[in-house]
Enzyme design. Structure first.
Site, PDB file in Angstrom:
ATOM      1  N   ARG A 101       0.824  -1.120   0.038  1.00 18.49           N
ATOM      2  CA  ARG A 101       0.186  -0.110   0.075  1.00 18.49           C
ATOM      3  C   ARG A 101       0.861   1.354   0.059  1.00 18.49           C
ATOM      4  O   ARG A 101       1.783   1.692   1.019  1.00 18.49           O
ATOM      5  CB  ARG A 101      -0.893   0.053   1.188  1.00 18.49           C
ATOM      6  CG  ARG A 101      -1.645   1.236   1.102  1.00 18.49           C
ATOM      7  CD  ARG A 101      -2.739   1.144   2.484  1.00 18.49           C
ATOM      8  NE  ARG A 101      -3.947   0.602   1.958  1.00 18.49           N
ATOM      9  CZ  ARG A 101      -5.172   0.724   2.283  1.00 18.49           C
ATOM     10  NH1 ARG A 101      -5.676   1.560   3.226  1.00 18.49           N
ATOM     11  NH2 ARG A 101      -6.288  -0.189   1.853  1.00 18.49           N
ATOM     12  N   HIS A 128      -6.993   0.817  -6.822  1.00 19.46           N
ATOM     13  CA  HIS A 128      -7.413  -0.101  -5.596  1.00 19.46           C
ATOM     14  C   HIS A 128      -8.197  -1.393  -6.337  1.00 19.46           C
ATOM     15  O   HIS A 128      -9.137  -1.465  -6.198  1.00 19.46           O
ATOM     16  CB  HIS A 128      -8.292   0.736  -4.711  1.00 19.46           C
ATOM     17  CG  HIS A 128      -8.334   0.229  -3.304  1.00 19.46           C
ATOM     18  ND1 HIS A 128      -7.620  -0.933  -2.885  1.00 19.46           N
ATOM     19  CD2 HIS A 128      -9.128   0.572  -2.122  1.00 19.46           C
ATOM     20  CE1 HIS A 128      -7.961  -1.300  -1.628  1.00 19.46           C
ATOM     21  NE2 HIS A 128      -8.849  -0.274  -1.177  1.00 19.46           N
ATOM     22  N   GLN A 131     -10.308  -3.531  -4.064  1.00 17.81           N
ATOM     23  CA  GLN A 131     -11.517  -3.264  -4.053  1.00 17.81           C
ATOM     24  C   GLN A 131     -12.612  -3.356  -4.949  1.00 17.81           C
ATOM     25  O   GLN A 131     -13.908  -3.649  -4.779  1.00 17.81           O
ATOM     26  CB  GLN A 131     -11.607  -1.702  -3.315  1.00 17.81           C
ATOM     27  CG  GLN A 131     -12.848  -1.023  -3.029  1.00 17.81           C
ATOM     28  CD  GLN A 131     -13.052  -1.570  -1.621  1.00 17.81           C
ATOM     29  OE1 GLN A 131     -12.704  -1.472  -0.690  1.00 17.81           O
ATOM     30  NE2 GLN A 131     -14.668  -1.959  -1.742  1.00 17.81           N
ATOM     31  N   ASP A 223     -17.386   7.686  -2.618  1.00 19.35           N
ATOM     32  CA  ASP A 223     -15.780   7.238  -1.622  1.00 19.35           C
ATOM     33  C   ASP A 223     -15.678   8.548  -0.990  1.00 19.35           C
ATOM     34  O   ASP A 223     -16.178   9.675  -1.245  1.00 19.35           O
ATOM     35  CB  ASP A 223     -14.902   6.774  -2.515  1.00 19.35           C
ATOM     36  CG  ASP A 223     -13.474   6.479  -1.722  1.00 19.35           C
ATOM     37  OD1 ASP A 223     -13.602   6.234  -0.500  1.00 19.35           O
ATOM     38  OD2 ASP A 223     -12.517   6.398  -2.371  1.00 19.35           O
ATOM     39  N   CYS A 263     -16.770   1.976  -0.255  1.00 25.33           N
ATOM     40  CA  CYS A 263     -15.558   1.130  -0.089  1.00 25.33           C
ATOM     41  C   CYS A 263     -15.285   1.184   1.245  1.00 25.33           C
ATOM     42  O   CYS A 263     -14.724   0.048   2.009  1.00 25.33           O
ATOM     43  CB  CYS A 263     -14.425   1.493  -0.865  1.00 25.33           C
ATOM     44  SG  CYS A 263     -13.950   3.073  -0.468  1.00 25.33           S
ATOM     45  N   ARG A 291     -14.206  -8.632   0.432  1.00 22.36           N
ATOM     46  CA  ARG A 291     -12.928  -8.378   0.522  1.00 22.36           C
ATOM     47  C   ARG A 291     -12.059  -9.529   0.892  1.00 22.36           C
ATOM     48  O   ARG A 291     -11.165  -9.994   0.394  1.00 22.36           O
ATOM     49  CB  ARG A 291     -12.266  -7.235   1.520  1.00 22.36           C
ATOM     50  CG  ARG A 291     -12.840  -5.764   1.034  1.00 22.36           C
ATOM     51  CD  ARG A 291     -12.119  -5.214  -0.329  1.00 22.36           C
ATOM     52  NE  ARG A 291     -10.727  -5.265  -0.234  1.00 22.36           N
ATOM     53  CZ  ARG A 291      -9.976  -4.107   0.199  1.00 22.36           C
ATOM     54  NH1 ARG A 291     -10.553  -3.130   0.573  1.00 22.36           N
ATOM     55  NH2 ARG A 291      -8.586  -4.263   0.171  1.00 22.36           N
TER      56      ARG A 291
HETATM   57  N1   CP Z   1     -11.699   0.154   1.651  1.00 20.55           N
HETATM   58  C1   CP Z   1     -10.301  -0.162   2.245  1.00 20.55           C
HETATM   59  O1   CP Z   1      -9.488  -0.522   1.381  1.00 20.55           O
HETATM   60  O2   CP Z   1     -10.296   0.133   3.609  1.00 20.55           O
HETATM   61  P1   CP Z   1      -8.753   0.139   4.499  1.00 20.55           P
HETATM   62  O3   CP Z   1      -8.256   1.437   3.987  1.00 20.55           O
HETATM   63  O4   CP Z   1      -9.567   0.329   5.910  1.00 20.55           O
HETATM   64  O5   CP Z   1      -8.115  -0.918   4.130  1.00 20.55           O
HETATM   65  N1  NVA Z   2      -9.861   6.794  -1.827  1.00 23.91           N
HETATM   66  C1  NVA Z   2      -9.515   6.438  -0.253  1.00 23.91           C
HETATM   67  C2  NVA Z   2      -9.905   5.023  -0.307  1.00 23.91           C
HETATM   68  C3  NVA Z   2      -9.835   4.214   1.329  1.00 23.91           C
HETATM   69  C4  NVA Z   2     -10.132   3.101   1.215  1.00 23.91           C
HETATM   70  C5  NVA Z   2      -8.048   6.743   0.154  1.00 23.91           C
HETATM   71  O1  NVA Z   2      -7.214   6.629  -0.861  1.00 23.91           O
HETATM   72  O2  NVA Z   2      -8.053   7.133   1.208  1.00 23.91           O
END
Ligand code: CP
Ligand code: NVA
Length: 307
Positions: A101, A128, A131, A223, A263, A291
């Site tokens: 990540r 992502h 997701q 989102d 999400c 997920r």
């Molecule tokens: N939706 C999602 O990726 O959540 P987290 O940021 O908690 O992993």
């Molecule tokens: N768009 C958000 C998604 C979190 C799962 C972010 O990148 O913070």
């Protein structure tokens, strides 16, 4: 040869369909692949906080009989303490697969280019895909099909949206996206998604007005307005996105039985109201549960099959 999944387009349409089928199987029968990752170790290299991605991957690996090493930003200081390419090469000698990540998507790409084991994108600023896979599984469960389904996305043209439009285009879901003009999706991702949509007989269009965008929608998705890493823009963003809230008034313009997706994490009172989140229309907890199942299917595809 090792496979990486950094974007939806790293998978073929057939692979996405097969992954969703396998994820459904993992959901129906928890014991599927119980020993498939025996003696496998998966590292999670996370530069940002996470609940769903981290826990669902950890549990997925454990349920498949493997072990996990979690490395947060404080542990590795990716790109600060030592170059990304060095971390990728060293970790490849210790573990069998890596979920990463990052902030910049090119950091995930550089990591994958130097890693000798499969790398999965657990969210970058651009994409992502894990997701989107869970979201597609949720849509399939709800409607039993992809063709003829219209999904409207309201809000920020961000990572979640990018993977979602790619996934919708690949599987034939019609998508309409409403963002403030300044926050339109990334141009290259959008053009790629338009080409995919054309190839797979789906439609994809952008609208400025969220009320127009949700007309005829089977699903309305949103989102957060302030993604991780964008906190300095918070005040400006809250102002710009105000008209793009997913609330009861907006949903009056959608199909009567339309469902709602997010999400998570959600900021109630910003991009979505508490009432909509808690309503019978909401699929958010189904998405979150899915997920786990798509992560298991992905791990089985990338790590277990080569044995
Ligand atoms: N939706 C999602 O990726 O959540 P987290 O940021 O908690 O992993
Ligand atoms: N768009 C958000 C998604 C979190 C799962 C972010 O990148 O913070």
């Amino acid at each position: 040869m090792k496979r990486d999944v950094l974007t939806m387009t790293d998978l073929s349409v057939e692979e996405v369909r097969e992954l969703l089928r396998a994820a459904g199987e993992c959901k129906r029968r928890r014991a599927v692949g119980r020993k498939a990752l025996d003696r496998n170790i998966v590292a999670l290299v996370f530069q940002k906080p996470s609940m769903r991605t981290r826990v669902a991957f950890e549990v997925a690996v454990l349920q498949l009989g493997g072990s996990v090493v979690y490395l947060g930003q404080e542990d590795i200081q990716l790109g600060q303490r030592e170059p990304i390419r060095d971390v990728a090469r060293v970790l490849s000698a210790y573990v069998n697969g890596i979920v990463i990540r990052t902030f910049a998507h090119r950091d995930a790409e550089e990591f994958a280019a130097y890693a000798r084991v499969p790398v999965v994108n657990g969210l970058s600023d651009l994409m992502h895909p894990c997701q989107a896979l869970a979201d597609l599984l949720t849509i399939k469960e709800q409607f039993g099909r992809f063709k003829g389904i219209t999904l409207s996305y309201i809000g920020d043209g961000n990572n979640v949206l990018h993977s979602l439009v790619e996934g919708c285009a690949m599987l034939g879901v019609d998508a309409v996206v409403a963002t403030p003009p300044r926050y339109r999706p990334d141009r290259a991702v959008w053009e790629g998604a338009l080409r995919l949509a054309k190839r797979h007989g789906a439609s994809l269009r952008w609208e400025r007005d969220p009320r127009v965008a949700v007309r005829g929608a089977d699903v309305v998705y949103t989102d957060v307005w302030v993604s991780m890493g964008k906190e300095a823009e918070r005040r400006q963003r809250l102002k710009t996105f105000r008209r793009y809230q997913l609330n009861e008034t907006l949903l009056r313009h959608a199909k009567p039985g339309c469902r709602v997706m997010h999400c998570l994490p959600a900021h109630r009172g910003e991009e979505i109201t508490d009432g909509v989140m808690e309503s019978g229309r909401s699929l958010v907890f189904e998405q979150a549960e899915n997920r786990l199942h798509v992560h298991k299917a992905l791990l089985l595809m990338l790590l277990a099959r080569k044995k």
